[in-house]
Motif scaffolding. Structure first.
Motif, mmCIF file in Angstrom:
data_model
loop_
_atom_site.group_PDB
_atom_site.id
_atom_site.type_symbol
_atom_site.label_atom_id
_atom_site.label_comp_id
_atom_site.label_asym_id
_atom_site.label_seq_id
_atom_site.Cartn_x
_atom_site.Cartn_y
_atom_site.Cartn_z
ATOM 1 N N SER A 16 1.130 -1.078 0.219
ATOM 2 C CA SER A 16 -0.356 0.146 -0.074
ATOM 3 C C SER A 16 1.006 1.302 -0.293
ATOM 4 O O SER A 16 0.779 2.467 -0.761
ATOM 5 N N LYS A 17 2.041 0.923 0.813
ATOM 6 C CA LYS A 17 3.048 2.444 0.989
ATOM 7 C C LYS A 17 3.359 2.728 -0.517
ATOM 8 O O LYS A 17 3.338 3.716 -1.240
ATOM 9 N N ALA A 42 -5.506 8.937 -3.359
ATOM 10 C CA ALA A 42 -5.656 7.865 -3.001
ATOM 11 C C ALA A 42 -6.091 7.416 -3.989
ATOM 12 O O ALA A 42 -6.389 6.129 -3.959
ATOM 13 N N ALA A 43 -6.766 7.681 -4.795
ATOM 14 C CA ALA A 43 -8.420 7.475 -5.767
ATOM 15 C C ALA A 43 -6.984 6.951 -7.090
ATOM 16 O O ALA A 43 -7.275 5.508 -7.158
ATOM 17 N N THR A 44 -6.213 7.786 -7.115
ATOM 18 C CA THR A 44 -4.687 6.647 -7.806
ATOM 19 C C THR A 44 -4.224 5.873 -7.297
ATOM 20 O O THR A 44 -4.036 4.811 -8.363
ATOM 21 N N ALA A 45 -3.900 6.116 -6.451
ATOM 22 C CA ALA A 45 -3.672 4.053 -5.438
ATOM 23 C C ALA A 45 -4.453 3.467 -5.331
ATOM 24 O O ALA A 45 -3.419 2.446 -4.940
ATOM 25 N N GLY A 46 -5.516 3.618 -5.646
ATOM 26 C CA GLY A 46 -6.358 2.508 -5.091
ATOM 27 C C GLY A 46 -6.260 2.385 -3.572
ATOM 28 O O GLY A 46 -7.012 0.974 -3.424
ATOM 29 N N VAL A 47 -6.327 2.908 -2.208
ATOM 30 C CA VAL A 47 -6.255 2.638 -1.490
ATOM 31 C C VAL A 47 -6.810 4.396 -0.292
ATOM 32 O O VAL A 47 -6.530 5.207 -0.720
ATOM 33 N N ASP A 48 -7.153 3.753 0.573
ATOM 34 C CA ASP A 48 -8.541 4.768 1.526
ATOM 35 C C ASP A 48 -6.999 5.394 1.766
ATOM 36 O O ASP A 48 -6.017 5.258 2.412
ATOM 37 N N LYS A 49 -7.504 6.819 1.912
ATOM 38 C CA LYS A 49 -7.045 7.849 1.737
ATOM 39 C C LYS A 49 -6.522 7.894 3.292
ATOM 40 O O LYS A 49 -5.659 8.547 3.768
ATOM 41 N N LYS A 50 -7.227 7.266 4.309
ATOM 42 C CA LYS A 50 -7.352 7.500 5.642
ATOM 43 C C LYS A 50 -5.692 6.422 5.743
ATOM 44 O O LYS A 50 -5.247 6.883 7.282
ATOM 45 N N MET A 51 -5.733 5.281 4.941
ATOM 46 C CA MET A 51 -4.184 5.046 5.413
ATOM 47 C C MET A 51 -2.634 5.718 5.113
ATOM 48 O O MET A 51 -1.541 5.125 5.211
ATOM 49 N N ILE A 52 -3.247 6.480 4.184
ATOM 50 C CA ILE A 52 -2.322 7.791 4.152
ATOM 51 C C ILE A 52 -1.336 8.526 5.915
ATOM 52 O O ILE A 52 -0.904 8.321 5.505
ATOM 53 N N TYR A 53 -3.004 9.116 6.738
ATOM 54 C CA TYR A 53 -1.985 8.911 7.674
ATOM 55 C C TYR A 53 -1.338 8.897 8.976
ATOM 56 O O TYR A 53 -0.749 8.333 9.270
ATOM 57 N N ASN A 54 -2.131 6.662 8.398
ATOM 58 C CA ASN A 54 -1.824 5.319 9.727
ATOM 59 C C ASN A 54 0.300 5.204 9.001
ATOM 60 O O ASN A 54 0.070 5.236 9.753
ATOM 61 N N TYR A 55 0.300 5.136 7.428
ATOM 62 C CA TYR A 55 1.313 4.890 6.916
ATOM 63 C C TYR A 55 2.348 5.910 6.969
ATOM 64 O O TYR A 55 3.903 5.400 6.938
ATOM 65 N N PHE A 56 1.874 6.908 6.959
ATOM 66 C CA PHE A 56 2.650 8.330 6.569
ATOM 67 C C PHE A 56 2.979 9.632 7.616
ATOM 68 O O PHE A 56 3.417 10.319 7.796
ATOM 69 N N GLY A 57 1.805 9.719 8.310
ATOM 70 C CA GLY A 57 1.056 10.758 9.566
ATOM 71 C C GLY A 57 0.896 11.764 8.358
ATOM 72 O O GLY A 57 -0.235 12.624 9.209
#
Length: 212
Positions: A16-17, A42-57
């Motif tokens: 996902s990262k 998030a749309a381009t990655a196809g991953v929930d945008k919440k994961m951006i905050y979980n994985y990167f801050g």
């Protein structure tokens, strides 16, 4: 089973990262830095945008990591400097010509460099600071001891050469192909510029040798 589940979670996180980082690159390439919005990433990655905050801050930290992965100086390890026997003359030429090729072949890095002079942003300032720290290690270990009281002059010359590398590579192919009559889009033109970089370094060291 728990061990396998944990390993699977780690793999999923890394995938996902990687998708997020790839998405930043895709958007930067197609839309430019103005398109780097959390929903678009998030749309381009196809991953929930919440994961951006979980994985990167956050989005800034994600962009920071992407920029760090591209920046030439941020990836130069000052601790891995080879054994120097000539005051850093060949090493200086190698760094400059490698950097020229690196920037030339990386369109997204060119956009990031342009972004860095077009907009004041904390994430870009952090990368610039890291670049300076890594460059400082190389200067202090290689050139400063050799140039002694002329070390600042050497650094100034390197600053002009590196900024020239940045500009020439951002310039070519946008509104023109030539600069001072040299076709920057052709291999011959590239070799002429790299040869000039090496010649300038040779002259700088020859001048220092005369003073010594």
């Amino acid at each position: 089973m728990k061990r396998k589940a944990a390993a699977g979670t780690i793999r999923n996180k890394e995938r996902s990262k990687e998708k997020f980082l790839d998405a930043v690159g895709q958007i930067l390439e197609t839309k430019g830095y103005s398109g780097l919005k959390v929903n678009d990433i998030a749309a381009t990655a196809g991953v929930d945008k919440k994961m951006i905050y979980n994985y990167f801050g956050g989005t800034d930290q994600l962009i920071d990591e992407y920029i760090s992965s591209l920046d030439f100086w941020s990836n130069v390890d000052g601790q891995s400097t080879p054994e120097i026997t000539d005051g850093g003359q060949e090493f200086s030429k190698q760094l400059l010509t490698q950097q020229f090729d690196y920037v030339s072949h990386n369109k997204n890095l060119q956009k990031i460099l342009l972004w860095g002079v077009a907009e004041k942003r904390n994430s870009l300032r952090t990368i610039a600071d890291n670049r300076e720290q890594n460059g400082e290690q190389l200067f202090s270990q290689v050139a400063d001891p050799y140039f002694s009281e002329n070390a600042v002059q050497y650094r100034s010359i390197m600053a002009i050469l590196i900024s020239g590398i940045y500009y020439l590579n951002m310039y070519k192919g946008v509104n023109a192909e030539t600069f001072c009559g040299i076709d920057l889009t052709k291999e011959e033109g590239t070799q002429q510029i790299k040869g000039a970089l090496e010649k300038i370094i040779d002259l700088v060291y020859e001048n220092q040798n005369k003073k010594q």
